[in-house]
Design an enzyme around this catalytic site. Structure first.
Site, mmCIF file in Angstrom:
data_model
loop_
_atom_site.group_PDB
_atom_site.id
_atom_site.type_symbol
_atom_site.label_atom_id
_atom_site.label_comp_id
_atom_site.label_asym_id
_atom_site.label_seq_id
_atom_site.Cartn_x
_atom_site.Cartn_y
_atom_site.Cartn_z
ATOM 1 N N LYS A 39 0.847 -1.196 0.000
ATOM 2 C CA LYS A 39 0.000 0.000 0.000
ATOM 3 C C LYS A 39 0.881 1.245 0.000
ATOM 4 O O LYS A 39 1.893 1.299 0.723
ATOM 5 C CB LYS A 39 -0.904 -0.028 1.229
ATOM 6 C CG LYS A 39 -1.932 1.099 1.304
ATOM 7 C CD LYS A 39 -2.822 0.914 2.527
ATOM 8 C CE LYS A 39 -3.909 1.974 2.627
ATOM 9 N NZ LYS A 39 -4.798 1.727 3.792
ATOM 10 N N SER A 111 -9.601 1.915 3.002
ATOM 11 C CA SER A 111 -8.730 2.632 2.098
ATOM 12 C C SER A 111 -7.756 1.747 1.330
ATOM 13 O O SER A 111 -7.151 2.204 0.345
ATOM 14 C CB SER A 111 -7.944 3.688 2.899
ATOM 15 O OG SER A 111 -7.054 3.092 3.830
ATOM 16 N N SER A 135 -9.960 -0.277 7.082
ATOM 17 C CA SER A 135 -9.331 -0.123 5.772
ATOM 18 C C SER A 135 -8.726 -1.386 5.186
ATOM 19 O O SER A 135 -8.399 -1.418 3.996
ATOM 20 C CB SER A 135 -8.266 0.977 5.828
ATOM 21 O OG SER A 135 -8.869 2.242 5.936
#
Length: 395
Positions: A39, A111, A135
Site C-alpha cells: 500500500k 482505504s 481499511s
C-alpha cells in the site's frame, strides 16, 4: 528506478507504482516464491510515496515490515493505490481512484483498495495494507478476499515507516485470497506455528445490529453462525454501541496533525472531502479530543468485558454488497444512511480499541464477516479462522 506502471495493463487502477522488476526476496526464506504488493503509505527505498494525493505528504522513512518480508523471501511487486491519505472507505483519490476487480461501476472498498484488487485478481499472493477504521476489512469483504488486522502494536506487524493517519488507531496487516496464505505470512513473521483450533465448545457472540445491514448481509451472517453451531459452537446475540463519537474526533485530530504543513498552504491539493475533514480535525479543541479519548477508554472496558464472556465475536464487515461508484448513501432497514457512517460503525470499534480481527468471505459474494478475538490472541484467531473457513463451502 524506472516506473513501469503506465506500460502495464491496469484497468482497475489498482497500482500506484510498479518498477521494471520486483524487489527480490531472499532465495532461502520461508516465504520464497510468494509475491506481495505494498500500500502506498509504506516507505520503500527507491520507490515514490504519494499516499493517493496530490498534496505534499511527510516522509515516514523506510518500513521495517517491508524489509522483513523481503528478508523472509517474499518479493515486492509494486505499490497500490488507496483512498486519499487513507481517510475514506471507497478508494477515491487524487489520481482517480480504484475500480472493483470484477464488478464494473462498483467500489472495491478502502482505504486499502488497490491492495484488495491486486489480491483478488491474482496479481500477487498477498498485499500489505493498513487499517485505521476498517481499511483492510472493508475492501477484503467487498472484493471477496481475506483480511487480517492484528492486535494494536503487534511486534510482527510494525507501523514504523508507514505514513500515519491516526497513531491511536493505525494497524498494518495483510490481505490474501485465503486464510492459509495469511497464516503462512504471519507464521514467518512471528517464527511460530498457528495452532489448530477446534470450533466445538467455542462461545461466540453474534453482533448483528438490527437495522444496520441489508437482508442479504443479515442472511450471510446467520449462515456463518449456523456453520459454527453445526461444528459445536454456542452462538448468542450480543450488543455493542456505535463508537464514532470517540473514533471520529481522535482520527481527524491526529490526521490534521500529520498533515499540518500541507494545511498551511492556500491550496494543499487534497480532494474537497479530505481537505474539509482535515480542517475539521484541526479545529477540534484539546478538551474535545480528550473527551473522545475518555469515551474510548469506556468502550474498551465494554469490549474487554464482552471478550471475557465470549471467545469470539462474529459481526458483519460491511452493511451492504459493494455500492456504486459515487454513491454517498445506502438504504438500510433503519432508513437512508450515509455510506461512511453505515460502514464505519461496524468496523471502527475494533481498530479504535485495538482487538485482532479477521475478515472472511461468506457464501454470499462480496459480503464479508468479521471474527474478533481478545487482545493478543492473534495466533488463536487465525487458527479459528482457518477452521471456520474449511467449513464454508463457497462453490
Amino acid at each position: 528506478m524506472t516506473d513501469a506502471t503506465s506500460a502495464l495493463p491496469d484497468p482497475q487502477r489498482a497500482w500506484a507504482f510498479r518498477p521494471a522488476s520486483p524487489l527480490p526476496g531472499a532465495p532461502d526464506g520461508p516465504l520464497r516464491g510468494l509475491t506481495f504488493s505494498v500500500k502506498d503509505l509504506f516507505g520503500v527505498a527507491g520507490w515514490p510515496l504519494r499516499a493517493g494525493t496530490r498534496a505534499p505528504v511527510p516522509d515516514p522513512g523506510t518500513s521495517p515490515l517491508v524489509a522483513r518480508l523481503l528478508a523472509l523471501g517474499a518479493s515486492a511487486v509494486g505499490k497500490t493505490h488507496l483512498h486519499e491519505i487513507a481517510l475514506g472507505i471507497t478508494g477515491v483519490n487524487g489520481f482517480g481512484g480504484t475500480e472493483h476487480p470484477t464488478l464494473p461501476g462498483r467500489v472495491p472498498g478502502g482505504s486499502s483498495s488497490g491492495a484488495a484488487v491486486s489480491v483478488a485478481l491474482g496479481q500477487v499472493d498477498f498485499a500489505l495494507g493498513t487499517d485505521t477504521g476498517g481499511s483492510i476489512r472493508v475492501p477484503a469483504a467487498w472484493c471477496g478476499v481475506v483480511g487480517f488486522k492484528p492486535t494494536k502494536g503487534h511486534p510482527a506487524w510494525p507501523t514504523g515507516g508507514v505514513l500515519p493517519l491516526s497513531v491511536t488507531c493505525d494497524h498494518a496487516g495483510p490481505l490474501a485470497r485465503d486464510v492459509v496464505t495469511v497464516t503462512r505470512v504471519h507464521e514467518a513473521l512471528t517464527g511460530r506455528a498457528v495452532p489448530e483450533v477446534a470450533l466445538g465448545g467455542l462461545r461466540v457472540g453474534l453482533w448483528l445490529p438490527e437495522g444496520w445491514v441489508t437482508a442479504d448481509v443479515h442472511a450471510a451472517l446467520l449462515d456463518v453462525a449456523a456453520s459454527l453451531t453445526r461444528e459445536g459452537a454456542t452462538v448468542q446475540p450480543v450488543d455493542f454501541p456505535e463508537v464514532l463519537d470517540a473514533y471520529s474526533p481522535i482520527v481527524l485530530s491526529e490526521a490534521a496533525q500529520v498533515h499540518r504543513d500541507a494545511l498551511r498552504l492556500d491550496d494543499p491539493g487534497f480532494l474537497p472531502f479530505t481537505l474539509a475533514s482535515l480542517r475539521q480535525g484541526a479545529a477540534l479543541t484539546d478538551e474535545a479530543v480528550q473527551a473522545a479519548h475518555d469515551r474510548r477508554a469506556a468502550y474498551r472496558t465494554q469490549l474487554d468485558d464482552l471478550l471475557t464472556r465470549f471467545d469470539l465475536i462474529l459481526a458483519p464487515a460491511v452493511p451492504t454488497p459493494p455500492p456504486a461508484q459515487g454513491q454517498d448513501e445506502v438504504l438500510l432497514p433503519d432508513g437512508p444512511t450515509p455510506l461512511r457512517r453505515a460502514v464505519l460503525r461496524l468496523t471502527a470499534p475494533f481498530s479504535l480499541l485495538g482487538a485482532p480481527v479477521v475478515a472472511l468471505p461468506t457464501r454470499i459474494p462480496f459480503v464479508g464477516a468479521q471474527l474478533i478475538a481478545p487482545h493478543g490472541q492473534d495466533d488463536r484467531l487465525l487458527g479459528l479462522a482457518r477452521a471456520l473457513d474449511r467449513t464454508l463451502d463457497r462453490a
